[in-house]
Design a protein around this motif. Structure first.
Motif, PDB file in Angstrom:
ATOM      1  N   GLU A  24      10.154  12.912   7.622  1.00  0.00           N
ATOM      2  CA  GLU A  24      11.081  13.676   6.337  1.00  0.00           C
ATOM      3  C   GLU A  24      10.659  12.406   5.223  1.00  0.00           C
ATOM      4  N   MET A  25      10.210  11.345   5.864  1.00  0.00           N
ATOM      5  CA  MET A  25       9.359  10.076   5.344  1.00  0.00           C
ATOM      6  C   MET A  25       8.299  10.293   4.452  1.00  0.00           C
ATOM      7  N   ALA A  26       7.824  10.903   5.359  1.00  0.00           N
ATOM      8  CA  ALA A  26       6.257  11.493   5.059  1.00  0.00           C
ATOM      9  C   ALA A  26       6.268  12.482   4.179  1.00  0.00           C
ATOM     10  N   THR A  27       7.348  13.354   4.210  1.00  0.00           N
ATOM     11  CA  THR A  27       7.321  14.404   2.653  1.00  0.00           C
ATOM     12  C   THR A  27       7.986  13.750   1.399  1.00  0.00           C
ATOM     13  N   PHE A  28       8.828  13.387   1.614  1.00  0.00           N
ATOM     14  CA  PHE A  28       9.274  12.358   0.252  1.00  0.00           C
ATOM     15  C   PHE A  28       8.134  11.662   0.098  1.00  0.00           C
ATOM     16  N   ALA A  29       7.224  11.243   0.569  1.00  0.00           N
ATOM     17  CA  ALA A  29       6.070  10.207   0.144  1.00  0.00           C
ATOM     18  C   ALA A  29       5.110  10.854  -0.962  1.00  0.00           C
ATOM     19  N   LEU A  30       4.719  11.931  -0.100  1.00  0.00           N
ATOM     20  CA  LEU A  30       4.070  13.339  -0.672  1.00  0.00           C
ATOM     21  C   LEU A  30       4.644  13.629  -2.259  1.00  0.00           C
ATOM     22  N   ALA A  31       5.823  14.235  -1.523  1.00  0.00           N
ATOM     23  CA  ALA A  31       6.209  14.715  -3.393  1.00  0.00           C
ATOM     24  C   ALA A  31       6.802  13.590  -3.930  1.00  0.00           C
ATOM     25  N   ALA A  32       6.554  12.514  -3.824  1.00  0.00           N
ATOM     26  CA  ALA A  32       6.911  11.819  -4.970  1.00  0.00           C
ATOM     27  C   ALA A  32       5.846  11.106  -5.513  1.00  0.00           C
ATOM     28  N   MET A  33       4.219  10.901  -5.090  1.00  0.00           N
ATOM     29  CA  MET A  33       3.473  10.636  -4.990  1.00  0.00           C
ATOM     30  C   MET A  33       2.411  10.014  -6.355  1.00  0.00           C
ATOM     31  N   PRO A  34       2.568  11.534  -6.902  1.00  0.00           N
ATOM     32  CA  PRO A  34       2.477  11.892  -8.933  1.00  0.00           C
ATOM     33  C   PRO A  34       3.671  10.606  -9.911  1.00  0.00           C
ATOM     34  N   ASN A  94      11.919  12.721  -9.734  1.00  0.00           N
ATOM     35  CA  ASN A  94      10.548  12.361 -10.559  1.00  0.00           C
ATOM     36  C   ASN A  94      10.960  11.161 -10.974  1.00  0.00           C
ATOM     37  N   GLU A  95      12.757  11.325 -11.816  1.00  0.00           N
ATOM     38  CA  GLU A  95      13.109  10.204 -12.538  1.00  0.00           C
ATOM     39  C   GLU A  95      13.891   8.492 -11.672  1.00  0.00           C
ATOM     40  N   PHE A  96      13.776   9.161 -11.160  1.00  0.00           N
ATOM     41  CA  PHE A  96      14.578   8.167  -9.879  1.00  0.00           C
ATOM     42  C   PHE A  96      13.094   7.803  -9.060  1.00  0.00           C
ATOM     43  N   VAL A  97      12.337   7.926  -8.817  1.00  0.00           N
ATOM     44  CA  VAL A  97      11.367   7.512  -8.473  1.00  0.00           C
ATOM     45  C   VAL A  97      10.556   6.473  -9.223  1.00  0.00           C
ATOM     46  N   ALA A  98      10.533   6.787 -10.547  1.00  0.00           N
ATOM     47  CA  ALA A  98       9.882   6.169 -11.910  1.00  0.00           C
ATOM     48  C   ALA A  98      11.055   5.253 -12.158  1.00  0.00           C
ATOM     49  N   GLY A  99      12.327   5.334 -12.019  1.00  0.00           N
ATOM     50  CA  GLY A  99      13.164   4.000 -11.620  1.00  0.00           C
ATOM     51  C   GLY A  99      12.508   3.109 -10.861  1.00  0.00           C
ATOM     52  N   ALA A 146       0.817  -1.142   0.356  1.00  0.00           N
ATOM     53  CA  ALA A 146      -0.071   0.041  -0.013  1.00  0.00           C
ATOM     54  C   ALA A 146       0.886   1.351   0.039  1.00  0.00           C
ATOM     55  N   ALA A 147       2.006   1.371   0.582  1.00  0.00           N
ATOM     56  CA  ALA A 147       2.790   2.060   0.789  1.00  0.00           C
ATOM     57  C   ALA A 147       3.095   2.609  -0.481  1.00  0.00           C
ATOM     58  N   SER A 148       4.033   1.544  -0.749  1.00  0.00           N
ATOM     59  CA  SER A 148       4.135   2.197  -2.400  1.00  0.00           C
ATOM     60  C   SER A 148       3.264   2.670  -3.433  1.00  0.00           C
ATOM     61  N   LEU A 149       1.962   1.397  -3.338  1.00  0.00           N
ATOM     62  CA  LEU A 149       0.826   2.515  -4.068  1.00  0.00           C
ATOM     63  C   LEU A 149       1.564   3.658  -3.607  1.00  0.00           C
ATOM     64  N   CYS A 150       1.467   3.879  -2.424  1.00  0.00           N
ATOM     65  CA  CYS A 150       0.747   5.475  -2.304  1.00  0.00           C
ATOM     66  C   CYS A 150       1.855   6.943  -3.117  1.00  0.00           C
ATOM     67  N   GLY A 151       3.021   6.591  -3.235  1.00  0.00           N
ATOM     68  CA  GLY A 151       4.180   6.737  -3.675  1.00  0.00           C
ATOM     69  C   GLY A 151       5.740   6.863  -3.236  1.00  0.00           C
ATOM     70  N   LEU A 152       5.902   5.849  -2.274  1.00  0.00           N
ATOM     71  CA  LEU A 152       6.384   5.654  -1.625  1.00  0.00           C
ATOM     72  C   LEU A 152       7.421   4.416  -2.599  1.00  0.00           C
ATOM     73  N   ALA A 153       8.174   4.255  -3.600  1.00  0.00           N
ATOM     74  CA  ALA A 153       8.665   3.040  -3.926  1.00  0.00           C
ATOM     75  C   ALA A 153       9.185   2.518  -3.447  1.00  0.00           C
ATOM     76  N   LEU A 154      10.095   3.521  -2.991  1.00  0.00           N
ATOM     77  CA  LEU A 154      10.922   2.272  -1.879  1.00  0.00           C
ATOM     78  C   LEU A 154      10.894   1.468  -1.229  1.00  0.00           C
ATOM     79  N   THR A 155       9.771   1.281  -0.324  1.00  0.00           N
ATOM     80  CA  THR A 155       9.155   0.273   0.770  1.00  0.00           C
ATOM     81  C   THR A 155       8.615  -0.857   0.515  1.00  0.00           C
ATOM     82  N   GLY A 156       9.185  -1.694   1.240  1.00  0.00           N
ATOM     83  CA  GLY A 156       8.694  -2.832   1.631  1.00  0.00           C
ATOM     84  C   GLY A 156       9.215  -4.131   0.400  1.00  0.00           C
TER      85      GLY A 156
END
Length: 176
Positions: A35-45, A119-124, A10-20
């Protein structure tokens, strides 16, 4: 699937691609939960777009992640834009820990340059970690999580990431 793995999914779906995922254990990003929550907010889209790209070949066009895409993307983007300044500080800190010179270079970058890097880091990361055979399950979980405010999704992601880091540190698996 254990409860923790479901939360991590669920967390990875929420935008934190590094999780789990086991691979995430190799990436010690050393952020506190805020900080993780802030990063997740920024990474979600970016994470949502990447999940959609991974799942497009295996899901029908009427899948939740596609049918609700416009509204969900607008909602996630609004909070992402507000969270980016805080997330950018974390990105620079992470880069500096791995390479102090890179941290200096990134800290001098304007947000409009740093944002595409995030964005590229998260997408990767999403591309590497989303198994297309799980897309149907991901779509169902996303439909269940969609009513939550993005801030709550980011908090879920932060909790899951904290748990993953704690498990890595202790060598344990939680949530059976």
């Amino acid at each position: 699937m254990t409860r923790f793995r479901l939360l991590a999914l669920a967390a990875s779906l929420c935008g934190l691609a590094l999780t789990g995922t086991p691979a995430s254990a190799q990436i010690n990003i050393d952020l506190n939960e805020e900080e993780m929550a802030t990063f997740a907010l920024a990474a979600m889209p970016a994470a949502l777009r990447s999940v959609q790209a991974q799942c497009r070949p295996v899901l029908d066009a009427d899948a939740y992640m596609f049918a609700q895409s416009d509204a969900l993307t607008r909602r996630l983007t609004a909070t992402s834009d507000r969270a980016f300044p805080g997330a950018s500080r974390s990105i620079v800190r992470i880069a500096a820990r791995g390479n102090p010179a890179m941290g200096e270079i990134m800290s001098a970058m304007p947000p409009e340059t740093l944002r595409p890097l995030l964005n590229e880091f998260v997408a990767g990361m999403v591309t590497q970690r989303v198994d297309p055979s799980r897309c149907e399950q991901i779509d169902r979980v996303l439909a269940l999580l969609d009513p939550l405010p993005p801030e709550n999704l980011a908090r879920l992601a932060a909790i899951a990431m904290s748990e993953a880091q704690a498990d890595t540190a202790t060598g344990t698996a939680r949530g059976r």
